[in-house]
Scaffold this motif. Structure first.
Motif, PDB file in Angstrom:
ATOM      1  N   LEU A 191       8.045   2.069  10.374  1.00  0.00           N
ATOM      2  CA  LEU A 191       7.608   1.773   9.215  1.00  0.00           C
ATOM      3  C   LEU A 191       8.448   2.204   8.566  1.00  0.00           C
ATOM      4  CD1 LEU A 191       5.150   1.527   7.094  1.00  0.00           C
ATOM      5  CD2 LEU A 191       4.588   3.670   7.427  1.00  0.00           C
ATOM      6  N   SER A 192       9.531   3.497   7.450  1.00  0.00           N
ATOM      7  CA  SER A 192      10.120   3.905   6.948  1.00  0.00           C
ATOM      8  C   SER A 192      11.488   2.005   6.372  1.00  0.00           C
ATOM      9  CB  SER A 192      11.189   4.860   7.499  1.00  0.00           C
ATOM     10  OG  SER A 192      12.070   4.382   9.070  1.00  0.00           O
ATOM     11  N   ASP A 193      11.128   2.167   7.694  1.00  0.00           N
ATOM     12  CA  ASP A 193      12.708   0.891   7.258  1.00  0.00           C
ATOM     13  C   ASP A 193      12.304  -0.525   7.931  1.00  0.00           C
ATOM     14  OD1 ASP A 193      13.331   1.316   9.915  1.00  0.00           O
ATOM     15  OD2 ASP A 193      15.921   1.969   9.517  1.00  0.00           O
ATOM     16  N   GLY A 194      11.383  -1.075   8.990  1.00  0.00           N
ATOM     17  CA  GLY A 194      10.973  -2.208   9.068  1.00  0.00           C
ATOM     18  C   GLY A 194      11.849  -2.267  10.658  1.00  0.00           C
ATOM     19  N   LYS A 195      12.677  -1.565  10.423  1.00  0.00           N
ATOM     20  CA  LYS A 195      13.662  -1.880  11.929  1.00  0.00           C
ATOM     21  C   LYS A 195      12.924  -1.875  13.146  1.00  0.00           C
ATOM     22  CE  LYS A 195      17.146  -0.040  14.937  1.00  0.00           C
ATOM     23  NZ  LYS A 195      17.932  -1.730  14.879  1.00  0.00           N
ATOM     24  N   GLN A 196      13.041  -2.696  14.008  1.00  0.00           N
ATOM     25  CA  GLN A 196      12.131  -3.259  15.030  1.00  0.00           C
ATOM     26  C   GLN A 196      12.252  -2.042  16.576  1.00  0.00           C
ATOM     27  OE1 GLN A 196      11.267  -7.225  16.910  1.00  0.00           O
ATOM     28  NE2 GLN A 196      12.031  -6.335  19.201  1.00  0.00           N
ATOM     29  N   LEU A 197      12.023  -1.833  17.192  1.00  0.00           N
ATOM     30  CA  LEU A 197      12.459  -1.517  18.357  1.00  0.00           C
ATOM     31  C   LEU A 197      11.411  -1.286  19.546  1.00  0.00           C
ATOM     32  CD1 LEU A 197      11.943   2.242  16.514  1.00  0.00           C
ATOM     33  CD2 LEU A 197      14.143   1.214  17.049  1.00  0.00           C
ATOM     34  N   VAL A 198      10.502  -1.695  19.979  1.00  0.00           N
ATOM     35  CA  VAL A 198       9.694  -1.915  20.987  1.00  0.00           C
ATOM     36  C   VAL A 198       9.592  -3.664  20.496  1.00  0.00           C
ATOM     37  CG1 VAL A 198       8.496  -1.728  22.346  1.00  0.00           C
ATOM     38  CG2 VAL A 198       9.785   0.257  21.566  1.00  0.00           C
ATOM     39  N   ALA A 199       9.506  -4.601  21.986  1.00  0.00           N
ATOM     40  CA  ALA A 199       8.587  -5.730  21.718  1.00  0.00           C
ATOM     41  C   ALA A 199       7.845  -5.742  23.229  1.00  0.00           C
ATOM     42  CB  ALA A 199       9.074  -7.003  22.197  1.00  0.00           C
ATOM     43  N   LEU A 200       6.596  -6.769  23.014  1.00  0.00           N
ATOM     44  CA  LEU A 200       6.058  -6.804  24.416  1.00  0.00           C
ATOM     45  C   LEU A 200       4.758  -8.072  23.993  1.00  0.00           C
ATOM     46  CD1 LEU A 200       4.094  -5.612  26.710  1.00  0.00           C
ATOM     47  CD2 LEU A 200       1.926  -5.206  24.869  1.00  0.00           C
ATOM     48  N   PHE A 201       5.605  -8.910  25.161  1.00  0.00           N
ATOM     49  CA  PHE A 201       4.553  -9.799  25.354  1.00  0.00           C
ATOM     50  C   PHE A 201       3.945  -9.937  26.857  1.00  0.00           C
ATOM     51  CE2 PHE A 201       4.741 -14.026  27.758  1.00  0.00           C
ATOM     52  CZ  PHE A 201       4.499 -14.981  26.828  1.00  0.00           C
TER      53      PHE A 201
END
Length: 658
Positions: A509-519
């Motif tokens: 939330l602090s900077d929007g960086k994506q760290l995990v994705a789930l499909f």
């Protein structure tokens, strides 16, 4: 019975450089992680068939071209032009030569000074020709019935160009357009008709001498925005569909004069029929688009008898907008839809095949998108309007149908002193009466306030954005698809978004960086999750659902490697679970390595250093019947970075036969 045979192998070595050349306008050389389920994962934009109806080509926003066997309704091959992040690589148009030998595709295929059209050999999938430096996005392609010419309709005011098959030199063009080309079609006399968003239809004669304009007229009939255009098989009429009206017009193919309007009752004033087609014998006229069935559950294809002058019947086809319709030689049609899906209708209108998506559909489920306080568990809808919900828990690595939402919280859509309005499907969402800054024509789709009420995250079609309480944009992340749902964890650490590509992604939330994705697969059983560097976790059998796309320059088809090929280096469930504690991939790797007794090495895996060789069987051709126990294979071997092939490549290969 089962049998196996030893095969003598004749190897033709093809020492090709694996890396694309670095330079301005070249496709990126770093690997790009992509979802691969065996079906399209984003809207199908266009379809094409050969004259005999043996094969179907489909293209999609997922940046792949897929070739299907229509008799078996099975996938034959996936063709991958070079791609980049964002829109670059999305395919909007496809055309197959009448004999089925060539497949042309284009779209947002932008490199160097302009856009590209790619021409593949259907048999083998080789990218054989690259038509480059075109001035705008390619919205439609059409092959002439004699196979001599390929026409391309472009965006902006770039108009239409026609190329000669073989060397693909341009034989003619018309740039006098006021807006994008929406549709084009050839007849057997070498005439070409186009429709444009400028409201005009244009009729040309195409030949060795170039492109001769025969007529240009405002599209008569139902709407102001003509879309699909198709010559009748006898070349006497042209059918025109419209984006902005539930109408189809029949015109004279000689003069573009209005002849008749097929019956449009019962379609609803907001429906559009932009897609038109004829049956192979010209006896039936078809049209589709956003028109719905009477119960509202399906998009229909309307079929008129007597070439559009007779009675009509509506046939349920797909669950979302009909994007294209193509005639089949034996009668009936093939269709492509936004779902993404494609299918077949027989001459009676019976749907005889339907190939749908493996992607969960998160549309209209924002209020059911619930999240645990720490962000480790999420509940989401599989289908629009929340008919069925799934739940995934990272702590327990568990996925299944949600039977309740205990411990999970819905997105917060109100906060004291902050009034956000018109955020559900609007191009002008507002904060306390002031417009929020979206891109032109972008629609907002989802909203979630932070737990402290000091700001919010807004999901839209192209971006995920965070604003403070006075409307100042704090960060903006390019979305892989429409952001249908968003939530912020109660601990204030995670912004979690559900995207149109079927993924759910965890952003810091602090900077929007994506760290995990789930499909989460739509079968409600299989799942795969990954980090930006490609460390992944997956349920049994799900490792084939993602992989690495590697460009090889702008004039060569890309390679694709499932992540399962790199299991020993990248299968790291321990890394993914620790990311939720650390919110930092490098630190998560350090902790996971320490706990597992691994070397304290946080450098990302250098994928190119461990790529396997690419082996292509040149002969016998795919599908060749074999009766003898010993055959000779001719192969091409390509290795990463031009590495030498060593060892006894002529090894035993094994085949099984029931």
């Amino acid at each position: 019975m089962r049998w196996m045979c030893r095969l003598a192998v004749v190897v033709g070595f093809s020492a090709l450089l694996f890396f694309g050349l670095a330079g301005a306008g070249e496709p990126p050389t770093e690997p790009i992680l992509r979802i691969e389920t065996g079906q399209h994962t984003a809207p199908i934009r266009n379809i094409a068939t050969d004259a005999e109806g043996r094969w179907l080509a489909t293209v999609s926003d997922d940046k792949t071209l897929r070739v299907w066997d229509l008799k078996k309704v099975s996938l034959l091959q996936i063709l991958r032009p070079p791609i980049d992040k964002g829109n670059v690589g999305k395919l909007y148009s496809v055309a197959m030569s009448p004999d089925g030998a060539w497949i042309a595709t284009g779209g947002w295929t932008l490199w160097d000074k302009g856009t590209s059209i790619y021409v593949f050999q259907r048999d083998g999938g080789k990218l054989a020709h690259h038509i480059g430096d075109l001035p705008n996005v390619i919205y439609d392609l059409a092959w002439s019935p004699d196979g001599r010419y390929l026409a391309a309709g472009m965006g902006g005011k770039s108009g239409v160009r026609v190329f000669r098959n073989g060397d693909y030199t341009m034989v003619g063009q018309d740039r006098d357009y006021g807006h994008m080309v929406q549709g084009l079609d050839f007849d057997h006399q070498g005439r070409l008709v186009t429709s444009s968003y400028d409201g005009l239809l244009r009729l040309y004669q195409v030949g060795p001498g170039g492109l001769q304009l025969l007529s240009k007229k405002t599209a008569p009939g139902g709407g102001k925005r003509p879309a699909g255009v198709r010559f009748s098989p006898d070349g006497k009429k042209i059918a025109v569909g419209f984006y902005d009206a539930p109408a189809v017009s029949l015109l004279s193919a000689d003069s573009l004069d209005f002849i008749a309007a097929p019956e449009a009752r019962g379609l609803g004033k907001d429906a559009g029929l932009p897609v038109v087609s004829w049956s192979a014998d010209g006896g039936t006229l078809y049209a589709g688009g956003t028109a719905k069935s009477a119960d509202g559950h399906s998009r229909i294809i309307r079929a008129w008898s007597q070439g559009g002058r007779g009675e009509f019947r509506d046939h349920a086809a797909a669950y979302n907008t009909i994007q294209d319709i193509q005639p089949l030689a034996g009668g009936g049609v093939a269709f492509g839809a936004f779902d993404p899906a494609w299918g077949l209708l027989d001459p009676s209108g019976q749907r005889t095949a339907f190939v749908s998506t493996a992607v969960a559909d998160f549309r209209d489920t924002w209020d059911g998108f619930h999240l645990s306080r720490d962000g480790l568990s999420v509940r989401f809808g599989f289908m629009p309007h929340g008919v069925v919900f799934g739940r995934f828990d990272f702590a327990e690595r568990r996925y299944g149908i949600s039977t309740g939402d205990a411990g999970l919280l819905p997105p917060r859509v109100t906060a004291e002193g902050i009034d956000v309005k018109d955020w559900t499907s609007s191009t002008r969402p507002t904060l306390n009466g002031q417009a929020l800054g979206l891109s032109d024509n972008e629609r907002s789709r989802s909203l979630a306030f932070a737990p402290d009420g000091q700001g919010f995250v807004l999901g839209a079609e192209w971006f995920l954005r965070r604003f403070d309480r006075v409307g100042r944009e704090l960060w903006r992340i390019e979305a892989p698809g429409t952001v249908w749902a968003v939530n912020i964890s109660a601990d204030g650490r995670w912004a979690v978004a559900a995207y149109a590509d079927g993924t759910i992604r965890w952003h810091r939330l602090s900077d929007g960086k994506q760290l995990v994705a789930l499909f989460p697969h739509a079968d409600q059983k299989r799942w795969v999750a990954w980090t930006p560097s490609g460390y992944y976790d997956a349920s049994p059998g799900a490792e084939e659902m993602i992989g690495w796309h590697l460009n090889r320059g702008k004039e060569t088809a890309a390679d694709f490697f499932p992540v399962s090929r790199f299991r020993s280096q990248l299968y790291r469930p321990d890394v993914i679970t620790r990311i939720f504690d650390t919110q930092d991939e490098g630190e998560a790797v350090r902790r996971a390595n320490r706990d597992a007794g691994r070397p304290d090495d946080v450098q990302p895996v250098q994928l190119r250093s461990i790529l396997p060789p690419i082996i292509e069987i040149l002969s016998p051709k795919d599908g060749t019947a074999v009766s003898q126990s010993n055959i000779t294979l001719k192969c091409s071997v390509r290795t990463p970075d031009d590495a030498p092939v060593t060892g006894d490549f002529a090894a035993a290969l094994f085949f099984s036969k029931p």
